[in-house]
Design an enzyme around this catalytic site. Structure first.
Site, PDB file in Angstrom:
ATOM      1  N   ASP A   1       1.163  -1.152   0.232  1.00  0.00           N
ATOM      2  CA  ASP A   1      -0.012   0.094   0.004  1.00  0.00           C
ATOM      3  C   ASP A   1       1.033   0.890  -0.231  1.00  0.00           C
ATOM      4  O   ASP A   1       2.020   0.978   0.171  1.00  0.00           O
ATOM      5  CB  ASP A   1      -0.985  -0.131   1.436  1.00  0.00           C
ATOM      6  CG  ASP A   1      -2.395  -0.612   1.050  1.00  0.00           C
ATOM      7  OD1 ASP A   1      -2.895  -1.093  -0.270  1.00  0.00           O
ATOM      8  OD2 ASP A   1      -2.655  -1.207   2.060  1.00  0.00           O
TER       9      ASP A   1
ATOM     10  N   ASP B   1     -10.613  20.953   9.004  1.00  0.00           N
ATOM     11  CA  ASP B   1     -10.067  19.352   9.390  1.00  0.00           C
ATOM     12  C   ASP B   1      -8.845  19.508   9.842  1.00  0.00           C
ATOM     13  O   ASP B   1      -8.150  20.064   9.795  1.00  0.00           O
ATOM     14  CB  ASP B   1      -9.052  20.951   7.625  1.00  0.00           C
ATOM     15  CG  ASP B   1      -9.401  18.487   6.928  1.00  0.00           C
ATOM     16  OD1 ASP B   1      -9.251  17.684   7.416  1.00  0.00           O
ATOM     17  OD2 ASP B   1      -9.328  18.308   5.146  1.00  0.00           O
TER      18      ASP B   1
ATOM     19  N   THR C   1     -19.564  13.022  -0.163  1.00  0.00           N
ATOM     20  CA  THR C   1     -19.052  14.465  -1.486  1.00  0.00           C
ATOM     21  C   THR C   1     -18.159  14.721  -1.826  1.00  0.00           C
ATOM     22  O   THR C   1     -17.548  15.202  -2.093  1.00  0.00           O
ATOM     23  CB  THR C   1     -19.707  15.670  -0.278  1.00  0.00           C
ATOM     24  OG1 THR C   1     -18.698  15.896   1.078  1.00  0.00           O
ATOM     25  CG2 THR C   1     -21.046  15.891   0.984  1.00  0.00           C
ATOM     26  N   ARG C   2     -16.698  14.019  -0.901  1.00  0.00           N
ATOM     27  CA  ARG C   2     -15.419  13.951  -0.548  1.00  0.00           C
ATOM     28  C   ARG C   2     -14.816  15.501  -1.237  1.00  0.00           C
ATOM     29  O   ARG C   2     -13.663  15.698  -1.044  1.00  0.00           O
ATOM     30  CB  ARG C   2     -15.641  13.233  -2.200  1.00  0.00           C
ATOM     31  CG  ARG C   2     -15.224  11.827  -1.811  1.00  0.00           C
ATOM     32  CD  ARG C   2     -14.612  10.694  -3.181  1.00  0.00           C
ATOM     33  NE  ARG C   2     -15.307  11.180  -5.138  1.00  0.00           N
ATOM     34  CZ  ARG C   2     -14.972  11.547  -5.551  1.00  0.00           C
ATOM     35  NH1 ARG C   2     -13.611  11.713  -5.968  1.00  0.00           N
ATOM     36  NH2 ARG C   2     -15.704  11.950  -6.210  1.00  0.00           N
TER      37      ARG C   2
ATOM     38  N   LYS D   1     -12.799  22.830   0.381  1.00  0.00           N
ATOM     39  CA  LYS D   1     -11.698  22.361  -1.404  1.00  0.00           C
ATOM     40  C   LYS D   1     -12.004  20.134  -1.372  1.00  0.00           C
ATOM     41  O   LYS D   1     -12.773  19.934  -0.135  1.00  0.00           O
ATOM     42  CB  LYS D   1     -11.676  22.621   0.241  1.00  0.00           C
ATOM     43  CG  LYS D   1     -10.436  21.643   1.034  1.00  0.00           C
ATOM     44  CD  LYS D   1      -9.016  22.149   2.045  1.00  0.00           C
ATOM     45  CE  LYS D   1      -8.897  20.870   2.602  1.00  0.00           C
ATOM     46  NZ  LYS D   1      -9.264  20.730   3.930  1.00  0.00           N
TER      47      LYS D   1
ATOM     48  N   ASP E   1      -6.132  -5.087   5.753  1.00  0.00           N
ATOM     49  CA  ASP E   1      -6.296  -3.976   6.953  1.00  0.00           C
ATOM     50  C   ASP E   1      -7.118  -4.174   7.560  1.00  0.00           C
ATOM     51  O   ASP E   1      -8.527  -4.502   7.871  1.00  0.00           O
ATOM     52  CB  ASP E   1      -5.462  -2.826   8.001  1.00  0.00           C
ATOM     53  CG  ASP E   1      -5.831  -2.011   7.409  1.00  0.00           C
ATOM     54  OD1 ASP E   1      -6.027  -1.598   5.604  1.00  0.00           O
ATOM     55  OD2 ASP E   1      -5.358  -0.651   8.056  1.00  0.00           O
TER      56      ASP E   1
ATOM     57  N   ASP F   1     -10.019  -5.498   2.347  1.00  0.00           N
ATOM     58  CA  ASP F   1      -8.774  -6.022   1.915  1.00  0.00           C
ATOM     59  C   ASP F   1      -9.140  -7.761   2.011  1.00  0.00           C
ATOM     60  O   ASP F   1      -8.092  -8.523   1.233  1.00  0.00           O
ATOM     61  CB  ASP F   1      -7.735  -5.600   2.737  1.00  0.00           C
ATOM     62  CG  ASP F   1      -6.704  -4.204   2.215  1.00  0.00           C
ATOM     63  OD1 ASP F   1      -7.351  -3.943   1.666  1.00  0.00           O
ATOM     64  OD2 ASP F   1      -6.794  -3.745   3.097  1.00  0.00           O
TER      65      ASP F   1
END
Lengths: 718, 579
Positions: free
Chosen positions: A343, A380, A417-418, A431, A554, A558
């Site tokens: 990863d 954030d 929404t990301r 943003k 994890d 996965d």
């Protein structure tokens, strides 16, 4: 006792457990212990006793080579008794000396195994004490407040539910189905900081033997009694009931067949010698003692004695690296790995990306972009968000403001929404990823300016992540978030390449970003915009091409890939599903650990192979010591084969036996530490090991036996 | 060693390699069913055999089916040869009126030819009728060689196929080996030998009146000599090409009717190793990596060439005892010099030691000189070449599959040493493979050592030992080594045509052949079922000089550790006492 379990209940009133308090249990080999001495005095004393206890034939029979040694030693004792009674085939002192030599060969082998086991035993004891007589608050229904009993942990089966509250020791491996709590997992991980366990998500798995520090959890049991994580770990560190791996079985077969050949060689030597004596009219019958000595010298006792110690020590090295494997097979498979799927985040790059530049859109001042970006990031709390605030402060001296004082409404990041940002005084600042912001702006009738798109693409191509900042339908520009590739990772990958292992970086980034980071980190390949399905497909493709694949994971998503991979390391912080699917668990949850695991696997195999070669190569010199000694009475001309010029036939045989026993002791540290591994190609490794253990194995016994012979003469023993 | 000796050795080896390259490629095409030069010519014959035998050439079997077919084929061959010998007095083509062969001798001979050993306890011209020689022995020469090649091909398929159940069709591999390889080569060689004077006739013996009458050992007057003849050339060609070695005449290739000229000698020498060498290259073609084939051939040459040079230089040095008596043993234009006891004047030292090395490296066993009369160390060379397990070239097919068993062992140890689960050509070596390899390696030493041990202690065994001391021991050891490794060459000096030796050596031959061949087929079956692992820089390379060296070391160490004590009591001590 049949009652409703009410919460909160004071822990001590319901749950009693014996044994030392868990907090005092020695954490297994946490930190720094890899450089620790191989054994301390107490351990060695214990091992010495164990060496005698292990002479039990039932134990010896598990190892055919050493079993033959023991039978030979017993036989030599019978011969000794016979000699003491006055009917000896050889002088009693000589038989005694050989007999001692044989016994010590067997004992040294047991000692090696005991030392290796002893190192794991201390850890196992600590672990076992945490498991002893746990009780669980069994729930009739899987919810808090349901009726239930206090039951012994051993009666819990998969699917049962129980309650664990502050102060309780969690009775079994399981999955949190309700509640959130802080848990002390130091008994397993050696890490004293508590971890959060909660229902749902990727932190839902709990391990039996760990202790709830605060709050409560309702847990569904996932492991049958005796098969819990802790049980596996104990079995592993003790080396008890160790399943032999296919490689070990194959090696056992090779050693057994060599032993049979040597048995036949030795046994037929008796009739040969009888014929030779009759033909030559000289010499006396070959004493059985000497034949026993020859047999034990020829048998691959070095590797036979150290084989189980090597296996246990390999597991031990893994435990010391804080990795628990479900089987020895998995460890060996790690040595065979051809492809590593890694990863990106956490393994190749540091977990947090950092803002490094503001790229303003046309007609927007960079400072305006910085101010807006900072506002959008105040809510954030991720490292990325904080780094934007820091960058704005550094570049333009814009100070952080108290948003609540500003009366702002925070808009947190969601998977839908990301985007994140805030609404303040009617301004809506956001943003987020390029496509997410573009969609948001378009919904308001705006559009993404071409120069912003160009910037975003350029940033991505350079291996960074573009974040687009917008206010209403106006797009202000791009913030560059740069991935920080871990120091030294590039040379690590170069090592892997020399070992013949390809590295593939797995990332959710777009292909442009992924390619740039892949180039910077020096991986061989990358999988961008990876989904669980794409990961699984990639693994299957590699396997179809005949490659062994290793990966770490994890999350629950996965699990399919982990189950498919040949070597799958689950993070201890991960979900139960991931841990079940993997064949190893990394207690440190450090994805870079995979590299160490590969080395441990290779080292384990190399140590076995090298000591096997060494053991067989040793036989050449022993022939030159023993054969002339055996037959010089019949054929004096055979003295020419006594190239070491050993003093007498008796001292020659004795020296060979003593050398054979001592070499086992001398190699115990090597067996425990493992043959030195270097990340080079197979051809170079083979040359080096053949030179050291093959050629060295042929040559070393000549001076070794000669020195022992000199010592025996000097001591007047022969 | 003279320059002329070196030139002869170089010539034989050069011819061998030169011929092996095209033959290796040709055989690969044959076994893969691709069109070949001879295909159009011999194809009808191949198809005729299938029709006659009711064989469906497209049907393949798993390793068990393959093994059963192989065993059944050999059982029939054994029965045929045994019955022919026992009944030859009643059958045609028996111009000299030879009677039934003694049962244990017939058993021994039938086993011997079935197993490609061709140990001969009997004297050919005084024991076997022409019919027995042709229909029994010559046919078995083809059959045992073709079977060995078939088993090898099955093993190669095991290495190249992935996750397959089948390893081929025994009958097809057998027929192709015989029809496309052994038959054409034998016909050509037989014709060339006939041109050199090797006899080929159905007539009985010729009779010549002696110029000077003599008396036999028992005093009877002897006035005429019977000169044995027969269909020899046809049998000799295949006996060399098929690494059989059973001579038409008792004196084998030192007999002028078998091996008349230096040219016939050179051709036969080369023919001994030709197919075994070419099969290495066939292997390389079939596994799609020619370097692998060359590596195996190199490993064999690394052992063979020094062996030839040692034997030649030791024999050329001569007999130290004679040297002390002032006998001139130096090579001159008038004499070959060296130890000429038991060697043909027309061949000299190098041709004899070269042949001795070739015939024992291969499991051929034919001789053009008597190994028993070599100096102790000179005789040690052929003995050791046999005891290395007949994997230095070895029998056609059987030598290479034996070598591949050693490769499995070598790859296992080396693979571990580079930190990976051992693999060869992408096939992982697991417990089952190791079990079969171990069984194959184990069978021969047990047969040889136990057989020798029994022979030197029981009176029936001791009775056959004609020489005292270490030399007598060497003779017994040689006999069992020869039988256990399916070589068939005899040290001589051992009265081996007795029930004890016939039976004991027969058992040793059976063990040496089938306790290797069956595990090899099991190995083939198991390997065929495996996936093919991809190669990387971490994979052990098996074509490099280092691996070749390691493989040679494994072969020598296993052989050396097994036989050093016995050799010390035989040739080594004999040599030391000789000085």
């Amino acid at each position: 006792m049949n009652q409703t379990v009410e919460a909160p209940v004071h822990p001590t009133t319901l749950v009693e457990f014996e044994g030392p308090a868990l907090g005092q249990a020695r954490p297994p080999g946490k930190g720094g212990s890899r450089g620790a001495p191989l054994a301390d005095a107490a351990l060695l004393r214990e091992a010495a006793w164990d060496a005698f206890r292990k002479l039990d034939p039932r134990h010896m029979a598990r190892n055919p080579v050493m079993f033959v040694v023991e039978v030979g030693a017993i036989l030599s004792c019978v011969l000794l008794v016979q000699a003491l009674a006055g009917h000896g085939e050889a002088p009693a002192f000589f038989i005694l000396a050989i007999s001692l030599g044989l016994w010590f060969t067997a004992l040294f082998g047991n000692f090696a195994e005991a030392v290796a086991e002893g190192r794991g035993k201390a850890q196992a004891n600590a672990l076992r004490s945490s498991r002893r007589q746990l009780s669980a608050k069994y729930l009739n229904e899987p919810r808090r407040g349901s009726a239930g009993d206090l039951v012994p942990a051993s009666s819990l089966h998969a699917g049962d539910a129980f309650l664990a509250e502050a102060g309780d020791v969690i009775a079994a491996d399981g999955e949190v189905i309700e509640g959130i709590a802080s848990v002390d997992e130091s008994v397993i991980t050696g890490e004293s900081a508590p971890v959060i366990r909660e229902s749902g998500g990727d932190r839902s798995s709990v391990t039996g033997g760990t202790r709830v520090l605060s709050d409560w959890l309702v847990i569904r049991v996932t492991a049958e009694p005796g098969q819990s994580f802790l049980d596996r770990m104990i079995a592993l560190v003790e080396g008890a009931r160790r399943q032999k791996t296919p490689n070990e079985i194959a090696l056992d077969i090779l050693l057994a067949s060599l032993s049979i050949i040597f048995l036949v060689v030795t046994a037929t030597l008796l009739p040969f010698s009888v014929f030779a004596q009759r033909a030559a009219g000289a010499g006396s019958p070959l004493p059985l003692t000497v034949l026993l000595a020859l047999l034990v010298c020829l048998l691959p006792t070095t590797i036979g004695a150290l084989l189980s110690a090597i296996g246990i020590a390999g597991m031990d090295r893994l435990i010391r690296a804080n990795v628990v494997a479900t089987s020895g097979r998995a460890v060996e498979a790690a040595g065979d790995v051809d492809v590593l799927l890694l990863d990106k985040t956490g393994t190749i790059t540091l977990g947090n990306r950092q803002a490094t530049a503001f790229h303003a859109a046309a007609g927007v001042r960079e400072e305006e972009l910085a101010v807006t970006a900072q506002l959008a990031s105040l809510a954030d709390e991720t490292p990325e968000g904080r780094s934007i605030v820091v960058l704005a402060k550094e570049r333009f001296g814009i100070r952080g403001r108290n948003m609540r004082a500003l009366g702002a409404t925070l808009v947190p990041f969601t998977a839908q929404t990301r985007m994140s940002g805030l609404d303040i005084d009617g301004r809506r600042i956001r943003k987020g990823a390029v496509d997410a912001v573009e969609e948001w702006v378009r919904d308001q009738g705006g559009s993404l300016p071409d120069d912003v798109r160009t910037w975003a693409e350029r940033v991505a191509r350079e291996g960074a992540t573009p974040l687009v900042v917008a206010e209403g339908k106006r797009v202000l520009g791009v913030v560059r978030l740069k991935d920080v590739v871990k120091g030294g990772i590039r040379s690590r990958f170069a090592e892997l390449r020399r070992m013949g292992i390809r590295t593939v970086m797995i990332t959710g980034d777009n292909p442009l970003t992924a390619a740039a980071i892949a180039a910077e980190a020096g991986v061989d390949d990358f999988l961008a915009e990876a989904t669980p399905e794409a990961k699984l497909r990639l693994i299957r493709e590699h396997q179809a091409a005949g490659r062994l694949v290793a990966m770490t994971g994890d999350g629950t998503n996965d699990a399919p890939a982990l189950a498919q991979a040949d070597v799958a390391v689950a993070m201890n912080s991960g979900t139960q599903a991931a841990k079940e699917a993997g064949n190893m668990v990394d207690l440190d949850s450090n994805p870079t650990k995979l590299l160490e695991i590969v080395e441990i696997g290779k080292q384990l195999l190399m140590t076995r192979g090298s000591l096997t070669t060494f053991s067989i190569a040793n036989d050449v010199a022993k022939y030159f010591a023993i054969i002339p000694a055996m037959f010089v009475g019949t054929f004096p001309a055979l003295a020419a084969l006594n190239v070491m010029h050993l003093a007498t036939p008796a001292s020659a045989v004795l020296s060979a036996v003593i050398f054979n026993a001592l070499v086992i002791v001398a190699l115990i540290p090597l067996a425990l530490k493992g043959v030195k591994y270097r990340p080079v190609g197979a051809a170079v490794l083979l040359r080096r090991n053949l030179l050291v253990y093959g050629v060295g194995g042929v040559l070393l016994p000549f001076p070794g036996i000669k020195l022992i012979d000199l010592a025996l003469v000097a001591l007047g023993l022969v | 060693m003279t320059a002329w000796s070196l030139a002869q050795i170089a010539l034989a080896l050069g011819m061998l390699l030169l011929a092996a390259v095209p033959l290796g490629r040709y055989m690969a095409r044959v076994y893969e069913g691709q069109p070949t030069v001879l295909g159009r010519l011999l194809g009808p014959l191949e198809r005729l055999v299938y029709r006659a035998g009711g064989i469906d050439p497209t049907r393949e079997s798993d390793w068990k089916g393959y093994t059963l077919a192989m065993l059944a084929f050999h059982l029939v061959g054994f029965a045929a040869v045994y019955l022919l010998q026992r009944l030859q007095g009643l059958l045609p083509l028996n111009p000299d009126g030879l009677g039934a062969v003694e049962p244990t001798s017939a058993f021994d001979t039938a086993v011997s030819f079935m197993t490609n050993t061709n140990w001969q306890g009997y004297g050919g011209e005084t024991t076997m009728s022409h019919l027995t020689q042709m229909l029994g022995l010559t046919v078995q020469n083809f059959a045992s060689a073709a079977a060995g090649m078939a088993i090898l091909v099955a093993l190669i398929r095991g290495l190249t196929r992935r996750t397959s159940h089948e390893i081929g069709n025994f009958w097809v591999d057998l027929v192709r080996s015989a029809v496309y390889v052994l038959l054409p080569l034998s016909i050509v060689l037989a014709l060339v030998l006939v041109s050199q004077g090797t006899v080929q006739t159905f007539r009985g013996h010729a009779t010549a009146t002696l110029l000077e009458a003599t008396r036999g050992a028992d005093g009877t007057p002897i006035a005429e000599q019977r000169i044995a003849v027969g269909p020899a050339a046809s049998q000799i060609a295949i006996k060399q090409l098929g690494t059989n070695g059973g001579g038409f005449f008792n004196a084998n290739a030192s007999h002028p009717f078998e091996n008349p000229t230096p040219l016939s000698n050179l051709l036969q020498t080369t023919a001994i190793l030709l197919i075994a060498a070419a099969l290495c290259l066939t292997f390389g073609h079939m596994v799609r990596d020619r370097r692998q084939g060359w590596a195996l051939l190199a490993a064999m040459l690394v052992v063979l060439v020094p062996a030839i040079l040692v034997a030649t230089s030791i024999e050329q040095r001569g007999n130290p005892v004679l040297a002390t008596l002032g006998v001139d043993q130096a090579p001159t234009n008038l004499q070959p010099g060296g130890n000429m006891e038991g060697k043909e004047q027309r061949f000299g030292i190098a041709s004899s030691t070269l042949w001795a090395s070739f015939t024992t490296a291969a499991s051929n066993g034919s001789v053009n000189s008597m190994h028993d009369s070599f100096t102790p160390l000179g005789g040690l060379v052929p003995l050791v070449l046999i005891q290395l397990g007949e994997v230095i070239f070895g029998g056609v097919g059987s030598g290479l599959y034996g070598m591949l068993v050693f490769v499995v062992i070598a790859v296992f140890a080396a693979g571990l040493m580079v930190g990976r689960t051992p693999e060869y050509l992408g096939k992982k070596i697991g417990p089952f493979e190791m079990k079969m390899a171990a069984l194959a390696i184990l069978a021969m030493p047990v047969a040889v050592l136990v057989g020798t041990a029994v022979a030197v202690v029981v009176s029936a065994g001791q009775a056959g030992i004609l020489n005292p001391g270490p030399h007598g021991f060497s003779e017994v050891l040689y006999a069992f080594s020869s039988a256990g490794n399916n070589n068939g060459s005899a040290f001589a000096g051992l009265g081996a045509n007795t029930p004890f030796y016939n039976l004991a050596l027969g058992v040793a031959m059976l063990i040496g052949r089938f306790l290797v061949a069956v595990p090899v087929l099991a190995l083939a079956g198991s390997l065929a079922g495996k996936k093919l692992a991809a190669a990387s820089a971490g994979t052990l390379p098996t074509h490099t000089p280092m691996f070749v060296g390691w493989l040679v070391a494994v072969v020598i160490i296993v052989g050396g550790l097994t036989f050093f004590p016995a050799l010390a009591l035989g040739p080594i001590v004999e040599h030391l006492m000789f000085r």
